[in-house]
Write an enzyme that holds these catalytic residues in place. Sequence first.
Site, mmCIF file in Angstrom:
data_model
loop_
_atom_site.group_PDB
_atom_site.id
_atom_site.type_symbol
_atom_site.label_atom_id
_atom_site.label_comp_id
_atom_site.label_asym_id
_atom_site.label_seq_id
_atom_site.Cartn_x
_atom_site.Cartn_y
_atom_site.Cartn_z
ATOM 1 C CE1 TYR A 1 -3.327 -1.923 5.834
ATOM 2 C CE2 TYR A 1 -3.415 0.135 4.867
ATOM 3 C CZ TYR A 1 -3.807 -0.723 5.071
ATOM 4 O OH TYR A 1 -4.245 -1.301 3.455
ATOM 5 C CB SER B 1 -0.606 -0.417 1.345
ATOM 6 O OG SER B 1 -1.629 1.432 1.791
#
Length: 248
Positions: free
Chosen positions: A162, A149
């Site tokens: 995350y 990501s």
Amino acid sequence: MNASETASVSVKSEELSGKAILVTGGASGLGAALCEVLSDAGARVMVADLDHDRAVRVADRLHADAIALDVGDPAAAEMAVEASVRQFGKLDVLINNAGVDVTCSLEDLSISDWERVIRTNLHGPFLMSRFAARRMRQAGHGHIVNIASTAAKRAWPNAAAYHASKWGLLGLSHALHAELRPFNIKVTAVIAGGMRTPFLLDRFPDIDITTLQEPANVARAVKSVLTLPDETVISEIMVLPMRETSWP
């Protein structure tokens, strides 16, 4: 059916004909898009997901196979790889796509949530890659794709777990790229920008969807990486929406 309608019909290609592909987190969002795009390209796909019922629905629609999988469980991870090999006779590609997030401040981030995110997003790909690489080394070839990501490249508030997991996954991917190349195993990290998937839309209902991209676009980029000649590997690719807000 007129000419324009005929042109819009999806035609199954043979670009990945004969390839056996295991996709984790394959029952929704990018995972489901990957399963569809790769299946349409001729691959035999194993849809692996914690939600087995949803995985079966995706698999049935694509005439693929499905398996229940908790990627953070070592026994389950090994079983998923071995089940894919039994079903297909081999495993050509592993796509580590399963992921979770908890959006909150460091103060509010519980230890159990931290562990759950790391277990799914980082420990899971380690386990899956370890068991898949063993089979790929025996076969003399293979390809591992790790869905990272933009969170692996820069940071924003209230996403410590995350970010830690995705930065770690990017590092793991490059380490495996270096380690597994001598065994003719390719490893690719995909830095995916924001997508119109439940992963974002369910948590941020007010998000401007015009700044996001369709997950199928990222899936097509992954397909392009998988169809490169054997002599070429892409170790990292970034796929962003034109109006990406988390990347300059």
